[in-house]
Design a protein around this motif. Structure first.
Motif, mmCIF file in Angstrom:
data_model
loop_
_atom_site.group_PDB
_atom_site.id
_atom_site.type_symbol
_atom_site.label_atom_id
_atom_site.label_comp_id
_atom_site.label_asym_id
_atom_site.label_seq_id
_atom_site.Cartn_x
_atom_site.Cartn_y
_atom_site.Cartn_z
ATOM 1 N N GLY A 163 -6.221 -2.256 -1.491
ATOM 2 C CA GLY A 163 -4.994 -1.573 -1.102
ATOM 3 C C GLY A 163 -4.994 -1.003 0.304
ATOM 4 O O GLY A 163 -4.058 -0.334 0.719
ATOM 5 N N SER A 164 -6.052 -1.274 1.079
ATOM 6 C CA SER A 164 -6.114 -0.704 2.423
ATOM 7 C C SER A 164 -5.252 -1.490 3.409
ATOM 8 O O SER A 164 -5.107 -1.094 4.556
ATOM 9 C CB SER A 164 -7.562 -0.630 2.904
ATOM 10 O OG SER A 164 -8.124 -1.920 2.969
ATOM 11 N N GLY A 165 -4.691 -2.602 2.966
ATOM 12 C CA GLY A 165 -3.772 -3.348 3.830
ATOM 13 C C GLY A 165 -4.444 -4.416 4.673
ATOM 14 O O GLY A 165 -4.129 -4.599 5.852
ATOM 15 N N LYS A 166 -5.335 -5.146 4.066
ATOM 16 C CA LYS A 166 -6.040 -6.192 4.800
ATOM 17 C C LYS A 166 -5.129 -7.374 5.140
ATOM 18 O O LYS A 166 -5.293 -8.013 6.160
ATOM 19 C CB LYS A 166 -7.237 -6.699 3.987
ATOM 20 C CG LYS A 166 -8.337 -5.659 3.868
ATOM 21 C CD LYS A 166 -9.562 -6.219 3.176
ATOM 22 C CE LYS A 166 -9.316 -6.519 1.714
ATOM 23 N NZ LYS A 166 -8.953 -5.332 0.911
ATOM 24 N N THR A 167 -4.170 -7.645 4.242
ATOM 25 C CA THR A 167 -3.324 -8.804 4.459
ATOM 26 C C THR A 167 -2.588 -8.719 5.798
ATOM 27 O O THR A 167 -2.483 -9.702 6.527
ATOM 28 C CB THR A 167 -2.295 -8.934 3.315
ATOM 29 O OG1 THR A 167 -2.979 -8.685 2.087
ATOM 30 C CG2 THR A 167 -1.692 -10.306 3.275
ATOM 31 N N GLN A 196 -5.931 0.278 10.546
ATOM 32 C CA GLN A 196 -5.440 -1.099 10.734
ATOM 33 C C GLN A 196 -5.308 -1.406 12.226
ATOM 34 O O GLN A 196 -5.719 -2.467 12.689
ATOM 35 C CB GLN A 196 -4.078 -1.276 10.049
ATOM 36 C CG GLN A 196 -4.161 -1.431 8.539
ATOM 37 C CD GLN A 196 -2.779 -1.385 7.880
ATOM 38 O OE1 GLN A 196 -1.936 -0.572 8.244
ATOM 39 N NE2 GLN A 196 -2.556 -2.265 6.921
ATOM 40 N N ASP A 246 -1.021 -8.050 -6.883
ATOM 41 C CA ASP A 246 -0.279 -6.909 -6.379
ATOM 42 C C ASP A 246 1.054 -6.741 -7.110
ATOM 43 O O ASP A 246 2.006 -7.463 -6.849
ATOM 44 C CB ASP A 246 -0.045 -7.121 -4.869
ATOM 45 C CG ASP A 246 0.509 -5.887 -4.195
ATOM 46 O OD1 ASP A 246 0.287 -4.779 -4.721
ATOM 47 O OD2 ASP A 246 1.159 -6.025 -3.152
ATOM 48 N N ARG A 291 -0.617 1.227 -6.899
ATOM 49 C CA ARG A 291 -0.060 0.568 -5.722
ATOM 50 C C ARG A 291 1.384 0.971 -5.478
ATOM 51 O O ARG A 291 1.983 0.581 -4.494
ATOM 52 C CB ARG A 291 -0.145 -0.944 -5.893
ATOM 53 C CG ARG A 291 -1.556 -1.374 -6.116
ATOM 54 C CD ARG A 291 -1.718 -2.861 -6.064
ATOM 55 N NE ARG A 291 -3.017 -3.124 -5.495
ATOM 56 C CZ ARG A 291 -3.261 -3.967 -4.506
ATOM 57 N NH1 ARG A 291 -2.288 -4.665 -3.998
ATOM 58 N NH2 ARG A 291 -4.470 -4.113 -4.039
ATOM 59 N N PRO A 295 -3.093 3.441 3.308
ATOM 60 C CA PRO A 295 -1.754 3.824 3.756
ATOM 61 C C PRO A 295 -1.373 5.163 3.132
ATOM 62 O O PRO A 295 -1.814 5.485 2.026
ATOM 63 C CB PRO A 295 -0.862 2.699 3.224
ATOM 64 C CG PRO A 295 -1.762 1.526 3.085
ATOM 65 C CD PRO A 295 -3.096 2.093 2.732
ATOM 66 N N ARG A 302 -0.547 7.194 -1.021
ATOM 67 C CA ARG A 302 -1.195 6.646 -2.220
ATOM 68 C C ARG A 302 -1.786 7.782 -3.030
ATOM 69 O O ARG A 302 -2.472 8.639 -2.500
ATOM 70 C CB ARG A 302 -2.344 5.710 -1.814
ATOM 71 C CG ARG A 302 -1.904 4.462 -1.139
ATOM 72 C CD ARG A 302 -1.482 3.416 -2.140
ATOM 73 N NE ARG A 302 -0.750 2.345 -1.482
ATOM 74 C CZ ARG A 302 -1.341 1.372 -0.813
ATOM 75 N NH1 ARG A 302 -2.637 1.320 -0.737
ATOM 76 N NH2 ARG A 302 -0.619 0.446 -0.222
ATOM 77 N N PHE A 317 7.131 0.237 7.530
ATOM 78 C CA PHE A 317 6.186 1.362 7.656
ATOM 79 C C PHE A 317 5.372 1.163 8.920
ATOM 80 O O PHE A 317 5.463 0.128 9.577
ATOM 81 C CB PHE A 317 5.266 1.424 6.440
ATOM 82 C CG PHE A 317 4.679 0.091 6.046
ATOM 83 C CD1 PHE A 317 3.716 -0.529 6.843
ATOM 84 C CD2 PHE A 317 5.098 -0.572 4.883
ATOM 85 C CE1 PHE A 317 3.171 -1.753 6.491
ATOM 86 C CE2 PHE A 317 4.566 -1.805 4.529
ATOM 87 C CZ PHE A 317 3.600 -2.395 5.338
ATOM 88 N N GLU A 318 4.569 2.180 9.243
ATOM 89 C CA GLU A 318 3.712 2.040 10.416
ATOM 90 C C GLU A 318 2.316 1.616 10.005
ATOM 91 O O GLU A 318 1.858 1.965 8.918
ATOM 92 C CB GLU A 318 3.644 3.369 11.162
ATOM 93 C CG GLU A 318 4.919 3.602 11.924
ATOM 94 C CD GLU A 318 4.855 4.860 12.763
ATOM 95 O OE1 GLU A 318 3.741 5.371 13.008
ATOM 96 O OE2 GLU A 318 5.937 5.307 13.152
HETATM 97 P P1 ADP Z 1 -5.650 -5.242 0.276
HETATM 98 O O1 ADP Z 1 -6.411 -4.564 1.384
HETATM 99 O O2 ADP Z 1 -6.130 -4.811 -1.068
HETATM 100 O O3 ADP Z 1 -5.592 -6.719 0.452
HETATM 101 P P2 ADP Z 1 -2.842 -5.415 0.717
HETATM 102 O O4 ADP Z 1 -2.939 -6.032 2.046
HETATM 103 O O5 ADP Z 1 -2.486 -6.257 -0.445
HETATM 104 O O6 ADP Z 1 -4.199 -4.646 0.395
HETATM 105 O O7 ADP Z 1 -1.860 -4.167 0.829
HETATM 106 C C1 ADP Z 1 -1.510 -3.419 -0.285
HETATM 107 C C2 ADP Z 1 -0.112 -2.915 -0.160
HETATM 108 O O8 ADP Z 1 -0.006 -1.957 0.897
HETATM 109 C C3 ADP Z 1 0.895 -3.994 0.180
HETATM 110 O O9 ADP Z 1 2.007 -3.822 -0.656
HETATM 111 C C4 ADP Z 1 1.241 -3.738 1.649
HETATM 112 O O10 ADP Z 1 2.536 -4.134 1.959
HETATM 113 C C5 ADP Z 1 1.067 -2.252 1.758
HETATM 114 N N1 ADP Z 1 0.704 -1.778 3.100
HETATM 115 C C6 ADP Z 1 -0.139 -2.370 3.967
HETATM 116 N N2 ADP Z 1 -0.266 -1.648 5.091
HETATM 117 C C7 ADP Z 1 0.502 -0.550 4.933
HETATM 118 C C8 ADP Z 1 0.808 0.596 5.757
HETATM 119 N N3 ADP Z 1 0.265 0.743 6.957
HETATM 120 N N4 ADP Z 1 1.662 1.524 5.257
HETATM 121 C C9 ADP Z 1 2.184 1.372 4.021
HETATM 122 N N5 ADP Z 1 1.954 0.317 3.211
HETATM 123 C C10 ADP Z 1 1.130 -0.626 3.660
#
Ligand code: ADP
Ligand code: MG
Length: 695
Positions: A302-306, A276, A560, A589, A455, A458, A270-271
């Protein structure tokens, strides 16, 4: 410090303070005379004059002097003694639900009494319920000369004790040479029209009877603002100081060619969201500087912090440094490992993890790989920062779910990563969105980035609140979700005394649900299980070998499992909004419609009802955080683990929001023009001064 000698004398110098009282005061954090002076009344009563009954309105708290016209026992829904009284200007009913025969006899027609109480609207006329009262002939000329303070207190410390303590402390203040030393520059005091500290303290303990009760009650009196302002200022100063000290450190400049990042982006299915990308750019800018980055990334669950953390890690690795990423629990550390390992391996980055359970040979091997620089990306719990852990070239420390760690732990960690003259960059991440005002106060030592976008695709979690008399319906719902191949969480929020009992109760719930849902495979995780066992259950859930996971709030952060689309939270009324929002973030999620059922116990209090309806109405963590601040006050917002962080004695971040910009501006001015006042101000207000001076 001799500049405040009188105020730093222990409470035991005061009359009537023996070991018992001292211990009770200690419970409130009160150790010296100054602490007593800063222990301000919760509210005030006006017992300075007698009010004509004819002038009273509901809500007034007043003294009246009246004659009893009539008294009778009324047998309504509750037996009560109704006493009709009047002073010629008007009449009023006194209502007593508990009364002895002697009391009843004392309240006979024709007697004259003085009462103090709150006026309420009764069924027929104005009333006072259980007023304090005394026969007029027994009253001394006891009308108070000032408003009467009512102090916040603890068991065994009565208002009279507080009166005596504050009387003594005020006398000591008066007889001391220079009172409470004034550290704010004169020009500010004049500019702002605020009173001096000594004036403010004296006033607030014994306000004159002309003072506006309404204004005092709202915390808006200049004397209150003066103290709140100084406290906020001291807090700002201490955080600035931490930042200043830290920024004298040097950090490695990291300006790789971005090759790893390009390869990462190519690997992702994904992008990156615009948010991010923006935050990654902010981080990149920080890491190119020769000063350590101190950045907090806030992003809703779920905002994609990892991925943002990974991107930061790649910048460091590109520049030849190692990365340490720390999570608050082993479960989360393992999960980061599971999520990142595949990507990292595709990028040929040597990755390892370290937790407390790694012992002996295995640990040695891991430590060697870190010390020799073979491991580039290390994931772990705080085991990563134990004394025997050495990195060859640590360039970046990432702390996930920062709110789980208190400020002091945070500071200790910074210290750990330091090697020679160079400090690593530091990135902290939190899924607990913090309102702007609070962030300004709590994180003045950090720069803040916000991932304010989820992302795409959702769907918001649909949240419903259901009373526990309809538990059977909820079970049916779980049953049909499981029948359709989806997974569910059942969260037990228990208030048992001990953790052992809590876990026992969770076990009971799991057993019972197992019986009620014969078709479902039910698993259980709780805080007292061994990490390995928890891990086994979590993995089984993740791999869909379990349908229903019964859990205590240990699953609050980070877990997750996209196929889980239903969450039941039992007794949600016991939890704060932020925590509920965190929990709910475990579902929604994946691509299925997700639901969160708040299975509450009747009856709901007003606050609980408001909390639950806020959750039903919005999925936006920032709105929820604002609401949480409004409902609970700032002290609790970050959770008890963090009370050291924003535990104000007098200031109230919500009420005093407007003072914050001023306090920040003043902090700048003091640091620049009056550096000598900085230390004493911090010392006066902030307890653990040592913690920051060692940074
Ligand atoms: P959190 O911010 O709660 O730590 P995560 O980093 O666990 O969130 O990300 C949640 C889910 O979203 C993961 O499965 C990740 O792969 C997915 N994800 C992260 N960034 C994107 C994106 N830009 N587009 C789609 N999915 C994404
Ligand atoms: Mg996370």
């Amino acid at each position: 410090m001799n500049h405040s000698a009188f105020s730093e004398q222990p409470v035991s110098v005061m009359k009537g303070v023996g070991p018992k009282t001292r211990e009770r005061l200690e419970r409130l954090g009160i150790r010296n005379v100054q602490d007593v002076l800063f222990h301000l009344p919760l509210r005030y009563q006006d017992r300075s004059r007698i009010w004509p009954v004819g002038s009273l309105r509901p809500g007034d708290q007043v003294s009246i002097e009246v004659e009893i016209e009539h008294a009778e026992v009324h047998f309504g829904r509750r037996r009560s003694l109704l006493v009709r009284v009047s002073d010629g200007s008007g009449a009023l009913i006194l209502r007593l639900f508990h009364f002895s025969a002697a009391q009843q006899a004392g309240l006979a027609k024709g007697r004259r009494i003085r009462c103090f109480g709150e006026v309420r609207r009764g069924p027929a006329s104005l009333e006072m319920i259980h007023p304090e009262y005394q026969p007029v002939e027994q009253c001394e000329d006891i009308l108070d000369a000032t408003l009467t303070p009512v102090y916040p207190t603890t068991d065994g410390l009565h208002q009279l004790t507080w009166r005596s303590l504050t009387d003594q402390a005020l006398a000591l203040l008066e007889s001391s040479a220079d009172g409470l030393r004034e550290w704010l520059p004169d020009e500010l005091l004049v500019e702002s029209g605020l009173p001096t500290l000594t004036e403010a303290v004296c006033f607030l303990h014994r306000p004159s009877v002309e003072a506006s009760l309404a204004r005092l009650e709202a915390g808006q009196h200049p004397a209150q603002r003066r103290l709140a302002f100084e406290e906020l200022l001291a807090h700002q100063l201490s955080l600035r100081k931490i930042r200043q000290l830290k920024q004298q450190h040097r950090a490695p400049r990291m300006s790789g060619d971005g090759d790893l990042m390009t390869r990462l982006i190519a690997l992702l299915p994904f992008e990156l969201t615009a948010a991010q990308q923006r935050v990654i750019a902010e981080i990149g800018k920080d890491m190119r500087r020769a000063r350590p980055m101190l950045r907090l990334v806030q992003g809703d669950v779920g905002s994609g912090k990892t991925l943002v953390a990974l991107a930061a890690g790649l910048i460091a690795i590109d520049a030849g440094y190692q990365v340490a990423m720390m999570a608050p629990t082993e479960l989360l550390a393992r999960q980061h490992l599971a999520n990142l390992e595949r990507l990292l391996r595709s990028l040929d980055i040597e990755t390892d993890w370290l937790a407390g359970r790694h012992k002996g040979k295995r640990r040695e091997r891991k430590l060697r790989a870190l010390a020799e620089g073979e491991t580039r990306f290390a994931i772990g719990t705080h085991a990563l920062f134990q004394d025997d852990v050495h990195f060859q070239r640590l360039g970046l420390v990432i702390i996930d779910e920062q709110h789980r760690f208190g400020v002091h732990q945070r500071l200790a960690l910074r210290e750990k990563g330091r090697k020679g003259a160079l400090s690593p960059h530091q990135l902290t991440m939190t899924a607990t969105p913090i309102p702007r005002t609070l962030a300004m106060a709590a994180y003045a030592d950090l720069d803040v980035s916000v991932i304010d976008e989820l992302p795409p695709g959702r769907k918001p979690v649909v949240t419903v609140a259901i009373g526990d008399d309809r538990r059977a319906e909820v079970i049916a719902r779980v049953s049909s979700a499981v029948g359709a191949g989806r997974q569910a969480y059942w969260v037990c929020t228990l208030i048992e005394e001990s953790e052992a009992l809590q876990c026992q109760a969770a076990e009971d719930t799991a057993a019972q649900l197992g019986e009620e849902l014969p078709g479902a495979r039910v698993g259980l995780v709780h805080g007292r299980m061994k990490a390995v066992d928890k891990e086994v259950v979590m993995q089984a859930f993740k791999q869909a070998e379990l349908d229903l996971l019964v859990a205590t709030t240990v699953i609050e952060v980070g877990v997750d499992v996209p196929n889980a689309s239903l969450m039941i939270i039992e007794n949600p009324e016991r939890l704060g909004l932020a925590q509920l929002h965190q929990l709910r973030g475990r579902v929604g999620r994946g691509c299925a419609d997700s639901y969160c059922v708040l299975l509450y116990q009747r009856p709901l209090g007003r606050q609980a009802r408001e909390r639950l309806s806020t959750l039903r109405e919005t999925n936006d963590g920032f709105i929820i955080a604002e609401k949480d601040l409004e409902l609970r006050g700032a002290g609790e917002l970050l959770g008890t683990r963090q009370t050291g962080e924003v535990a104000f004695r007098i200031a109230d971040l919500e009420r005093d929001q407007a003072l914050l910009p001023q306090a920040q501006a003043m902090a700048d001015r003091l640091l620049a023009d009056h550096p000598a006042s900085v230390e004493p101000l911090i010392h006066r207000w902030i307890r653990q001064v040592d913690d920051y001076s060692s940074v």
